[in-house]
Design an enzyme around this catalytic site. Structure first.
Site, PDB file in Angstrom:
ATOM      1  N   ASP A 139      -1.086  13.830 -19.420  1.00 29.51           N
ATOM      2  CA  ASP A 139      -0.023  14.612 -18.802  1.00 29.51           C
ATOM      3  C   ASP A 139       0.711  13.746 -17.782  1.00 29.51           C
ATOM      4  OD1 ASP A 139       1.623  16.412 -17.532  1.00 29.51           O
ATOM      5  OD2 ASP A 139       0.017  17.719 -16.811  1.00 29.51           O
ATOM      6  N   HIS A 169      -7.105  -4.029 -30.021  1.00 32.65           N
ATOM      7  CA  HIS A 169      -8.372  -3.283 -30.029  1.00 32.65           C
ATOM      8  C   HIS A 169      -9.520  -4.062 -29.394  1.00 32.65           C
ATOM      9  CE1 HIS A 169     -10.949  -0.055 -31.182  1.00 32.65           C
ATOM     10  NE2 HIS A 169     -10.202   0.378 -32.173  1.00 32.65           N
TER      11      HIS A 169
END
Length: 445
Positions: free
Chosen positions: A379, A163
């Site tokens: 996608d 992170h």
């Protein structure tokens, strides 16, 4: 299959390699901002993207994603480097050009075994490549991608990341860029910007001391909190129609626009307080991330993928949570969101001291909203994922027994989905309280 009926996974690793940028990249050491060095982000987190088999499915998902990864790393080359500790203990990023760790795996199950990831089973951990919690940060890969092929033609992309290198919005930006390259684009549509020097401390040190001291008053200096061995990861889905009814009634009560985030956070706050029977002598906080990119003056540029959020702290007494109308609790949450201003964020950066332990009070909640990070719009050539989730274990070094994550919607079901980490018995009590509160508002509508 026999193991499929038991709801367990059988995963076999077929390839593991480092994927470097397909072109030479700079070899230098990069600065990480104070926001990147907060204790609350000095940890490993992960997300799972689930893709169903369909008519336009990818013939070779792992090959397609691996090739796209080598191309997108030309623009995101720091992600293929390594974290290093400075003498003062802060982290920086060494651009080594080694690349991102990439894993390909075969699963002897269909996607149905995951059951929309509503309940985390130990065998599901095989979908992720994880490092032992004791691994030194300098030995970690800042990013690992594992592509899991299922027998039905579907696949799961598991992304593990540190992170400190990027926040959720930054990771979403990277993954969408990776998807664009997988679909044949020449470059990411959003140009990535590393420039962490934009968040260097100023020399003026003009602090918003009241807010900083208020945050300190509710936390301690240790992070992560002590690990709770009893809590498990479990999901809860709420009917979108019921949430809309609640929102309509509450907006009539308070006379102003309310967001779904504010409504559900207030709902979770009250229900968990009642379910855990928090003593009236205690107060209780909800801490949640608020994107500060646009709050800063000047705003961070589009494409910035470092940590750019502040932690808002909504504070209330147990008496208020149990006796005031839900609209009152919503107003507290609104006020906390508004506290993440330019002045406050710059005060955090200048102060150079961070706290993040919400375990000093068992009722405190740490909450994150993943619905707008872009994970559900990635996608690779066969459409968007049907489901997005995370999986965290105690050995990851996280105690999320006081945590909630609001997830992007499932493509097949019109529901508001969240995950939490609770003892199973406590979860059942929490669920009962959630349903009771919702029913009261639905009846009013």
């Amino acid at each position: 299959m026999e193991n499929e009926g038991l709801g367990e996974l059988n995963v076999k690793i077929v390839d593991r390699c480092l994927v470097p940028p397909c072109m030479p990249s700079p070899q230098d050491t990069l600065y990480l901002s104070n926001l990147d060095n907060q204790p609350v982000v000095r940890l490993v987190f992960n997300t799972l993207l689930v893709y169903e088999g369909c008519e336009n499915k990818l013939a070779e998902p792992a090959k397609t994603i691996r090739e796209a990864l080598s191309k997108v790393l030309v623009y995101y080359y720091p992600l293929g480097g390594r974290l290093r500790k400075k003498e003062d203990g802060k982290l920086q990023l060494e651009c080594t050009g080694e690349g991102v760790l990439f894993v390909e795996a075969m699963v002897d199950n269909s996607l149905s075994v995951l059951r929309d990831l509503e309940y985390l089973k130990p065998s599901f951990k095989q979908l992720l490549y994880t490092f032992p919690f004791s691994t030194d940060v300098e030995e970690l890969h800042p990013m690992v991608i594992q592509v899991n092929h299922f027998t039905c033609g579907g696949f799961v992309v598991a992304v593990t990341f540190h992170h400190s290198v990027c926040d959720g919005r930054g990771l979403g930006q990277f993954l969408k860029g990776l998807g664009e390259m997988a679909r044949g684009d020449a470059m990411p549509s959003v140009k990535p910007i590393w420039d962490r020097e934009l968040l260097k401390p100023s020399k003026l040190l003009v602090h918003d001391l009241d807010l900083i001291e208020e945050k300190r008053g509710s936390t301690s200096d240790s992070w992560p909190p002590p690990i709770s061995k009893e809590s498990i990861q479990i999901s809860l889905s709420l009917e979108s129609k019921a949430i809309k009814c609640m929102k309509q009634v509450i907006m009539q009560e308070c006379g102003e626009i309310c967001t779904t985030f504010e409504i559900v956070t207030a709902l979770v706050w009250r229900a968990r307080t009642k379910a855990l029977e928090i003593p009236y002598i205690q107060s209780m906080d909800v801490l949640f991330a608020v994107d500060g990119r646009e709050s800063l003056n000047p705003p961070l540029p589009n494409g910035y993928y470092g940590n750019g959020f502040g932690v808002a702290c909504a504070k209330a007494t147990i008496h208020e949570l149990m006796n005031q109308p839900l609209s009152y609790i919503v107003s507290i949450i609104k006020k906390a969101k508004m506290s993440i201003t330019d002045k406050y964020l710059k005060s955090m950066i200048d102060e150079d001291q961070f706290t993040g332990d919400v375990s000093s009070n068992q009722g405190n909640i740490l909450l994150s909203d993943w619905r707008w990070l872009g994970f559900n719009e990635v996608d690779f050539g066969s459409g968007w994922p049907v489901d997005v989730c995370t999986m965290q274990w105690n050995e990851n070094g996280l105690n999320l027994s006081n945590g909630f994550i609001f997830l992007p919607p499932n493509r097949k079901i019109d529901e508001f989905k969240m995950i939490t980490w609770m003892d199973p018995q406590e979860f059942m009590l929490f669920k009962i309280e959630i349903e009771a509160i919702i029913n009261k508002y639905v009846e009013k509508n």
